[in-house]
Design an enzyme around this catalytic site. Structure first.
Site, mmCIF file in Angstrom:
data_model
loop_
_atom_site.group_PDB
_atom_site.id
_atom_site.type_symbol
_atom_site.label_atom_id
_atom_site.label_comp_id
_atom_site.label_asym_id
_atom_site.label_seq_id
_atom_site.Cartn_x
_atom_site.Cartn_y
_atom_site.Cartn_z
ATOM 1 C CD GLN A 1 -2.655 1.329 2.555
ATOM 2 O OE1 GLN A 1 -2.435 1.821 3.449
ATOM 3 N NE2 GLN A 1 -3.924 0.678 2.073
ATOM 4 C CE LYS B 1 -9.013 0.131 3.795
ATOM 5 N NZ LYS B 1 -9.182 1.353 4.949
ATOM 6 C CB CYS C 1 -4.387 7.262 6.124
ATOM 7 S SG CYS C 1 -3.791 7.535 7.784
ATOM 8 C CG HIS D 1 -13.295 2.266 6.577
ATOM 9 N ND1 HIS D 1 -12.518 2.111 7.521
ATOM 10 C CD2 HIS D 1 -14.624 2.728 7.465
ATOM 11 C CE1 HIS D 1 -12.685 2.213 8.924
ATOM 12 N NE2 HIS D 1 -14.076 2.571 8.749
ATOM 13 N N GLY E 1 -10.540 -5.934 9.534
ATOM 14 C CA GLY E 1 -9.007 -5.419 10.081
ATOM 15 C C GLY E 1 -9.191 -5.482 11.651
ATOM 16 N NE ARG E 2 -11.529 -0.697 13.897
ATOM 17 C CZ ARG E 2 -12.436 0.139 14.111
ATOM 18 N NH1 ARG E 2 -12.605 0.651 15.279
ATOM 19 N NH2 ARG E 2 -13.476 0.549 13.152
#
Length: 310
Positions: A66, A135, A96, A164, A220-221
Site C-alpha cells: 500500500q 482505498k 487514512c 471504508h 481489520g480490527r
C-alpha cells in the site's frame, strides 16, 4: 461473488512479524494489504529493501503493498522492483484519517484534491506492471465528496475500489455510512470491496446479504479481536471456545517469542503483545471496566488469565 477475505493494513499491528506469526496459526485470509511502506518520494528504495516487508511472497496468500504518497513516480519506480519479486497488485491509500497524514494531503487528504487524484491515476494506471486498487473513505465530514470522487475513479480501469464508509473526521468511531457505501456499490464501474465493522460471523452475514456483489471483504480490527473470524466466515461456523482458547494462547506465546528475537528492549515486545491482548480481551468482554483492568495490568500471563477466566 464469493467470500474473498483481505487482511486490512493496521499500522502498529499487522506488520511482517505479526503477519508471519498469524499465518502460522490461523487460516481463512486470501490476501494481505500491507501497512503503508515507508518510501521516500525520491525513489531511493532498492530491491533489497522489500522482501522483509513482504513475507507472504512465494506463499498462497496474495500480498498487496500500500502506498501513502502523492508522487506517482514513487509508485511507478518501486512497483517495478516489487513486481520483479512477484508482487502483482498495488494499492493507493486515499482513506487514512490520521490528522498528520490528512494535513499533508495524503490518505484521506487526497479526497479534497481531485486534480491530484487524476494526476496520480493518469500517471499510474496502465503504466505499472500489475493491477491497481484504491482505498477510500466516503468523505471528510459528510458524504458530499462521494460522487465527485467516484466520477473520477470510474474513468479508470481499477481492480477494485475498497470502501471504508466512514468520514475522515470520524477516525474509527461512530457508525459506517451505509447509504454512502450503497451509492458506490450501485454506481461504480469497477468492482467494490467493503471494509468496516465486521467483527463477527453475524456482522458478515448481515452486510453480505445486503450487498451480494461485493468483490472482496477487508477485515481489520475484527481479526485483531477474533483471529478465527476469517475461517468462521469461510465455514459459516463459530469456532469452539476450547479450540479458540488453545489457539490464541499458542499464537500469543509464539508472537511473544518472535518479538523478543526482533527487539533489543523487552519492554517494546511486551507492549506489542499487550496491545494485541487488549483487542482479544474485547472479544470476550468489551465493558470499559474490564478493558481498563487489562490496560492497567503489566503481567502478560495475568492478562491471559483475566481474559480466559473472565
Amino acid at each position: 461473488m464469493g467470500n474473498k477475505l483481505v487482511l486490512a493494513p493496521i499500522k502498529g499491528y499487522t506488520d511482517p512479524i505479526w503477519r508471519s506469526c498469524y499465518f502460522e496459526h490461523f487460516t481463512g485470509i486470501d490476501k494481505v494489504v500491507t501497512p503503508f511502506l515507508l518510501l521516500s518520494e525520491h525513489n531511493e528504495a532498492k530491491k533489497s529493501y522489500f522482501p522483509r516487508f513482504l513475507p507472504e511472497l512465494g506463499s498462497d496468500i496474495e500480498v498487496v503493498p500500500q502506498y501513502l504518497v502523492k508522487n506517482p513516480d514513487t509508485i511507478i519506480y518501486s512497483s517495478k522492483i516489487m513486481a520483479s519479486l512477484g508482487v502483482k497488485e498495488f494499492n493507493l491509500n486515499m482513506g487514512c484519517p490520521a490528522p498528520a497524514i490528512y494535513k499533508k494531503g495524503r490518505g484521506s487528504g487526497l479526497l479534497e484534491n481531485l486534480d491530484s487524484v487524476k494526476h496520480i491515476l493518469d500517471s499510474v494506471v496502465g503504466n505499472i506492471p500489475g493491477d491497481f486498487t484504491v482505498k477510500i473513505r466516503t468523505g471528510i465530514v459528510d458524504s458530499s465528496l462521494v460522487k465527485p470522487i467516484l466520477d473520477i475513479l470510474n474513468e479508470y480501469t481499477l481492480k477494485e475500489v475498497i470502501v471504508h464508509p466512514r468520514y475522515s473526521r470520524q477516525l474509527y468511531g461512530g457508525s459506517p455510512d451505509m447509504e454512502a457505501f450503497k451509492y458506490v456499490y450501485d454506481n461504480s464501474t469497477n468492482p467494490v470491496s467493503y471494509n468496516g465493522d465486521i467483527y463477527s460471523l453475524g456482522d458478515f452475514k448481515r452486510v453480505s446479504t445486503e450487498f451480494p456483489r461485493v468483490s472482496s471483504w477487508m477485515l481489520g480490527r475484527g481479526v485483531l479481536q477474533n483471529p478465527y473470524l476469517p475461517i468462521e466466515i469461510k465455514t459459516g461456523k463459530v469456532v469452539d471456545q476450547n479450540i479458540r482458547k488453545e489457539g490464541i494462547i499458542n499464537f500469543i506465546s509464539d508472537f511473544r517469542s518472535r518479538l523478543k528475537g526482533s527487539y533489543d528492549k523487552e519492554g517494546i515486545a511486551a507492549n506489542r503483545v499487550k496491545a494485541c491482548l487488549i483487542y482479544i480481551a474485547a472479544y470476550y468482554n468489551n465493558s470499559p471496566q474490564f478493558i481498563t483492568k487489562i490496560k492497567q495490568s503489566r503481567n502478560l500471563d495475568q492478562i491471559l488469565d483475566m481474559i480466559f477466566l473472565n
